[in-house]
Design a protein around this motif. Structure first.
Motif, short mmCIF file in Angstrom:
data_model
loop_
_atom_site.label_atom_id
_atom_site.label_comp_id
_atom_site.label_asym_id
_atom_site.label_seq_id
_atom_site.Cartn_x
_atom_site.Cartn_y
_atom_site.Cartn_z
N ASN A 1 10.75 2.47 -1.04
CA ASN A 1 10.60 2.86 0.38
C ASN A 1 11.11 4.04 0.92
OD1 ASN A 1 9.39 0.23 1.88
ND2 ASN A 1 11.19 -0.86 0.33
N LYS B 1 9.85 -2.58 -4.36
CA LYS B 1 8.43 -2.08 -4.39
C LYS B 1 8.24 -1.97 -2.72
CE LYS B 1 3.85 -2.20 -5.98
NZ LYS B 1 2.94 -2.76 -4.73
N ARG B 2 7.67 -0.61 -2.44
CA ARG B 2 7.06 -0.55 -0.79
C ARG B 2 5.99 -1.50 -0.84
NH1 ARG B 2 3.60 2.82 2.16
NH2 ARG B 2 2.72 3.66 0.40
N ASP B 3 5.71 -2.22 0.37
CA ASP B 3 4.59 -3.03 0.54
C ASP B 3 3.55 -2.11 1.17
OD1 ASP B 3 2.37 -4.66 1.53
OD2 ASP B 3 3.75 -5.51 2.83
N ASP B 4 2.54 -1.72 0.14
CA ASP B 4 1.51 -0.89 0.36
C ASP B 4 0.22 -1.36 0.94
OD1 ASP B 4 0.56 -2.12 -2.01
OD2 ASP B 4 0.58 -0.24 -3.23
N SER B 5 0.29 -2.60 1.31
CA SER B 5 -0.57 -3.30 2.40
C SER B 5 -0.33 -2.93 3.74
CB SER B 5 -0.75 -4.71 2.11
OG SER B 5 0.36 -5.51 2.59
#
Ligand code: A3P
Ligand code: MG
Ligand code: MG
Length: 380
Positions: free
Chosen positions: A209, A85-89
């Motif tokens: 990503n 999962k892309r780091d959405d922070s």
């Protein structure tokens, strides 16, 4: 009557409409003729790889493989063990688009910066997703937005700022919600191949990503726009029309079992789907309808040009013209408000449901979003 209509979208705070500090989002104010929206033209594309690295090419393009009408795809498969999962922070702001601009300056500025008083021959640079939010604003009742605008060498750059409410929601998602966000990407894996002579690989890893983005230029009334948006896949037929007409948007949605569910689908889902794809000129959405257990029970194609007819029988439904006129008036509002041309000045436009759009100006570093490397590249 034309003069009466000219500034009717603004609340009348002062005698002079140009001095108005707010913009109304009431639907009635935007029910007029559909504004000029030129056919979007793809001027380039870029890719983000499995580690979110930028490439000035189409290496992440995927090809649509039409599935069975009733495919029984299990969207829950791989969530635990084959999902990155892309780091959405991490806030990327406009950085990828700006990298594309630096790498392709000649394509969008044929006369060259020296011949033009502007660094770029467009009025606005932004993400498609930010424009989608503007289009749906007159109908949005749940989530507000914050849009930061910087004027630099005559061009207005629009970059979203996460609201406090959105940050709290992101940090407090339920396990069920986290998993359901994966389902949309899993559907893409079932329906997309990496090249024209291969097949989808449902046994592979889903990595969010990875992205292929189109960059398009168009005009909304007197606003010249350059924006980028992620594209899910394209028609695999090499004889398909040129981009963006060959692109396909993929969506998942809960299966429709009752008239109430159908009505909600028309009133809320189709508005978002239409706005997202109409902007870059993507002509069709392929929808996978899934049951409560995350199994895709049916697949249906929606043509963007036919969505406005599909919704005509809904009482008090959304209207494309309201969406486009509001966006157009918001961009005019930005042009009037954002007068200081400096990469170190940010005007923050703020909106909450049932309220007017307001703004504040900031000179501190907190909201600045144009990176030094971009400013330097465009000033030389
Ligand atoms: P669905 O669209 O099937 O719900 P997109 O459809 O825009 O290509 O996005 C792919 C998937 O990313 C979505 O699948 C959804 O799961 C997730 N997604 C997109 N936008 C999102 C958002 N604003 N918040 C959370 N998830 C989002
Ligand atoms: Mg997508
Ligand atoms: Mg999609």
């Amino acid at each position: 009557t034309n003069t009466q209509h000219q500034y009717r979208s603004e609340s009348s705070l002062g005698q002079n409409p140009l001095s108005c500090r707010t913009l109304s989002t009431r639907r009635e104010l935007y029910e007029r003729d559909f504004p000029v929206y030129k056919q979007p033209v793809e001027v380039g594309c870029f890719s983000l790889d499995s580690e979110r690295r930028f490439f000035n090419d189409s290496r992440q393009m995927r090809y649509y493989m039409e599935p069975d009408r009733n495919p029984n795809f299990n969207l829950r498969d791989g969530y635990r063990d084959r999902f990155i999962k892309r780091d959405d922070s991490v806030k990327e702001r406009l950085d990828h688009i700006l990298r594309w601009i630096v790498a392709n300056k000649s394509k969008i500025n044929p006369t060259g910066a020296a011949a033009s008083p502007r660094a770029l021959d467009v009025d606005f640079v932004t993400w498609r997703g930010h424009l989608t939010k503007l289009l749906t604003t007159p109908y949005e009742t749940r989530e507000g937005w914050l849009l930061a605008v910087t004027r630099f060498r005559g061009t207005f750059y629009i970059s979203e700022v996460e609201t406090e409410a959105a940050r709290r929601e992101r940090e407090n998602r339920t396990e069920r919600h986290e998993e359901m966000m994966y389902w949309g990407y899993k559907f893409e894996q079932y329906t997309c191949a990496d090249n024209t002579h291969s097949l989808p690989d449902p046994g592979g890893v889903v990595n969010t990503n990875e992205a292929f983005c189109t960059v398009v230029q168009t005009r909304l009334a007197d606003h010249r726009l350059l924006f980028s948006g992620e594209v899910d896949c394209r028609d695999k037929d090499p004889k398909a029309p040129a981009a963006p007409a060959c692109y396909v948007e993929l969506k998942t949605s809960a299966e429709i079992c009752t008239p109430k569910q159908r009505s909600n689908f028309h009133r809320f889902k189709l508005l978002k789907w239409w706005a997202q794809s109409f902007l870059p000129g993507v002509p069709r959405v392929v929808a996978g309808f899934r049951d409560q257990e995350g199994v895709v029970v049916s697949v249906e194609t929606f043509h963007i040009s036919k969505i406005s007819h599909l919704i005509k029988n809904e009482y008090n439904c959304w209207k494309p013209t309201v969406c486009m006129n509001f966006c157009c008036d918001f961009l005019s509002f930005v042009k009037r408000v954002v007068t200081e041309d400096s990469p170190r000045v940010v005007y923050l436009f703020s909106w909450d449901p049932y309220k007017d759009v307001t703004y504040s100006a900031h000179r501190d570093a907190q909201y600045c979003f144009l990176p030094h490397w971009y400013v330097e590249e465009m000033t030389r």
